[in-house]
Design an enzyme around this catalytic site. Structure first.
Site, PDB file in Angstrom:
ATOM      1  N   SER A   1       0.806  -1.227   0.000  1.00 15.30           N
ATOM      2  CA  SER A   1       0.000   0.000   0.000  1.00 15.30           C
ATOM      3  C   SER A   1       0.836   1.273   0.000  1.00 15.30           C
ATOM      4  O   SER A   1       0.327   2.337  -0.320  1.00 15.30           O
ATOM      5  CB  SER A   1      -0.928   0.013   1.215  1.00 15.30           C
ATOM      6  OG  SER A   1      -0.181  -0.136   2.405  1.00 15.30           O
TER       7      SER A   1
ATOM      8  N   ASP B   1      -2.956   7.756   8.298  1.00 14.26           N
ATOM      9  CA  ASP B   1      -3.918   6.896   8.985  1.00 14.26           C
ATOM     10  C   ASP B   1      -3.159   5.934   9.884  1.00 14.26           C
ATOM     11  O   ASP B   1      -1.975   6.145  10.146  1.00 14.26           O
ATOM     12  CB  ASP B   1      -4.841   6.177   7.982  1.00 14.26           C
ATOM     13  CG  ASP B   1      -4.085   5.179   7.113  1.00 14.26           C
ATOM     14  OD1 ASP B   1      -2.891   4.903   7.391  1.00 14.26           O
ATOM     15  OD2 ASP B   1      -4.682   4.657   6.154  1.00 14.26           O
TER      16      ASP B   1
ATOM     17  N   HIS C   1      -0.254   4.390   7.503  1.00 14.94           N
ATOM     18  CA  HIS C   1       0.439   5.022   6.371  1.00 14.94           C
ATOM     19  C   HIS C   1       0.911   6.443   6.658  1.00 14.94           C
ATOM     20  O   HIS C   1       0.246   7.179   7.383  1.00 14.94           O
ATOM     21  CB  HIS C   1      -0.498   5.030   5.155  1.00 14.94           C
ATOM     22  CG  HIS C   1      -0.976   3.671   4.786  1.00 14.94           C
ATOM     23  ND1 HIS C   1      -2.231   3.221   5.103  1.00 14.94           N
ATOM     24  CD2 HIS C   1      -0.345   2.656   4.159  1.00 14.94           C
ATOM     25  CE1 HIS C   1      -2.357   1.969   4.672  1.00 14.94           C
ATOM     26  NE2 HIS C   1      -1.224   1.599   4.102  1.00 14.94           N
TER      27      HIS C   1
END
Ligand SMILES: *[C@@H]1O[C@H](CO)[C@@H](O)[C@H](O)[C@H]1NC(C)=O
Ligand SMILES: *[C@@H]1O[C@H](CO)[C@@H](O)[C@H](O)[C@H]1NC(C)=O
Length: 377
Positions: A47, A342, A345
């Site tokens: 991600s 978040d 991340h």
């Protein structure tokens, strides 16, 4: 100049049109060559580098909804797990290239062009294909997809040109964080249930790192066999300090175990890449120690322009770390003051700063050369 050229080229003259087209093509070829030392970037990973592959999957691991993308051009939620751009956007920017498009968007178009770079990264992916199984494109599967791209390039460019193109291209890889996060989380759960049950045999976390590196060895060998010659390995960060793992500790401390695994994983990846480069004279690499680099921001936020290095900007619950960033989540006003977007991340600001260090920095953070030097080979 442009106006003069336009008056010379009249629609009634196919020959002068062709000449003009040739001049324009030459101009673009020259500017493209001058703009970037690498023809393309091929991205594999998780991600931290996903630019929209997971939008095409049926999965819980998505970011194609607000408040993700709130600082992206057009405030668009693109599938990046970020408030804005991520590291591979900044990597491309630094190299004067457009961000490589997501493979699953490209491959579904009628006449995909793989020569300008492709991004295979998928949120949730790990070195192990059991990590977030069926929720993402595993790293093995990403390499399978790259094998398809390789075959397509050989078909369109011919073997010699495809090989030369890939040898000049940059292969950016970020993988391992999800394996470590899963390991640390399941360990933390097991530890609280049976506090001090086991007598110590071999260190299980070292066995875990060894198993990851064993798999990674085969994966990087496969990429080499498919033509990768300039490998940028973005090591795992201090994952024990992501808000989600801090939240597991009563004092909201970083997980020392997860951070320790990350350090050992990066060191072992460095040995692996060093051994490959020693064996294959035509292979070059740069390894970015994301753990050490990001820990500088976390340990000394003010020195790096941050005011918040523990809590997430977007999320819900204690430290915005209980629940991820969804349209119902809270988000902070000032994203540039936060290290974390978040619960897993980094913010766009963090990603920009880290990429800049990897691009022009030096050992011990980026070694044995930086991205600028690797690209110029
Ligand atoms: C998953 O990994 C195992 C062990 O490395 C391997 O045998 C298997 O083929 C992999 N599966 C896929 C779908 O890649
Ligand atoms: C946001 O935070 C940064 C870094 O702490 C600070 O320099 C900037 O002034 C802040 N912006 C606003 C609008 O408060």
């Amino acid at each position: 100049m442009a106006a003069a050229a336009a008056t010379v080229v009249t629609p009634s003259s196919p020959r002068s049109m062709a000449v003009a087209a040739a001049i324009i093509a030459f101009f673009f070829a020259v500017t493209a060559a001058a703009a970037s030392p690498v023809p393309a970037i091929y991205v594999l990973g998780d991600s931290l580098a996903d630019v929209g592959n997971n939008n095409h999957l049926v999965t819980l691991l998505k970011a194609d909804f607000p408040h993700n993308g709130i600082d992206y051009p057009g405030q668009k939620a693109t599938g990046r797990f970020s408030n804005g751009k991520n590291s591979v956007d900044f990597l491309a920017e630094n190299l004067g290239l457009a961000t490589s498009p997501p493979y699953l968007a490209l491959s579904s178009s009628s006449n995909p062009n793989y020569a300008n770079g492709v991004n295979f990264a998928s949120g949730g992916a790990g070195v192990s294909n059991l990590t977030n199984k069926d929720q993402c494109i595993s790293f093995d599967k990403q390499i399978d997809y790259f094998a398809t791209v390789y075959a397509s390039l050989v078909q369109s460019l011919g073997q010699a040109q495809a090989t030369a193109h890939l040898a000049k291209s940059l292969f950016a890889i970020t993988i391992g964080s999800n394996d470590i996060i899963h390991y640390a989380k399941s360990n933390s759960a097991a530890n609280t249930k049976q506090a001090s049950a086991s007598g110590a045999a071999a260190d299980p976390s070292q066995q875990f790192v060894d198993a990851l590196i064993h798999m990674l060895t085969g994966q990087l060998q496969r990429l080499y066999a498919l033509g990768a010659r300039k490998v940028l390995f973005l090591g795992t960060g201090p994952v024990g300090c992501c808000p989600s793992l801090r939240e597991l500790s009563p004092a909201k401390d970083c997980s020392a175990e997860a951070n320790g695994i990350s350090v050992r994983y990066n060191a072992a990846a460095a040995s692996l890449l060093g051994a490959m480069a020693a064996r294959y004279a035509d292979m070059h690499y740069a390894l970015f120690d994301s753990s050490a680099a990001l820990l500088q921001y976390i340990d000394h936020p003010a020195a790096h322009g941050f005011t918040e290095a523990k809590a997430a900007c977007c999320g819900l619950g204690d430290m915005n770390a209980k629940i991820g960033c969804t349209p119902l989540s809270f988000y902070c006003d000032n994203r540039t003051s936060h290290v974390f977007w978040d619960f897993y991340h980094p913010t766009e600001t963090t990603a920009r700063m880290l990429t800049s260090t990897a691009f022009d920095g030096s050992a011990p953070l980026i070694f044995p050369m930086n991205i600028r030097q690797l690209s110029a080979i």
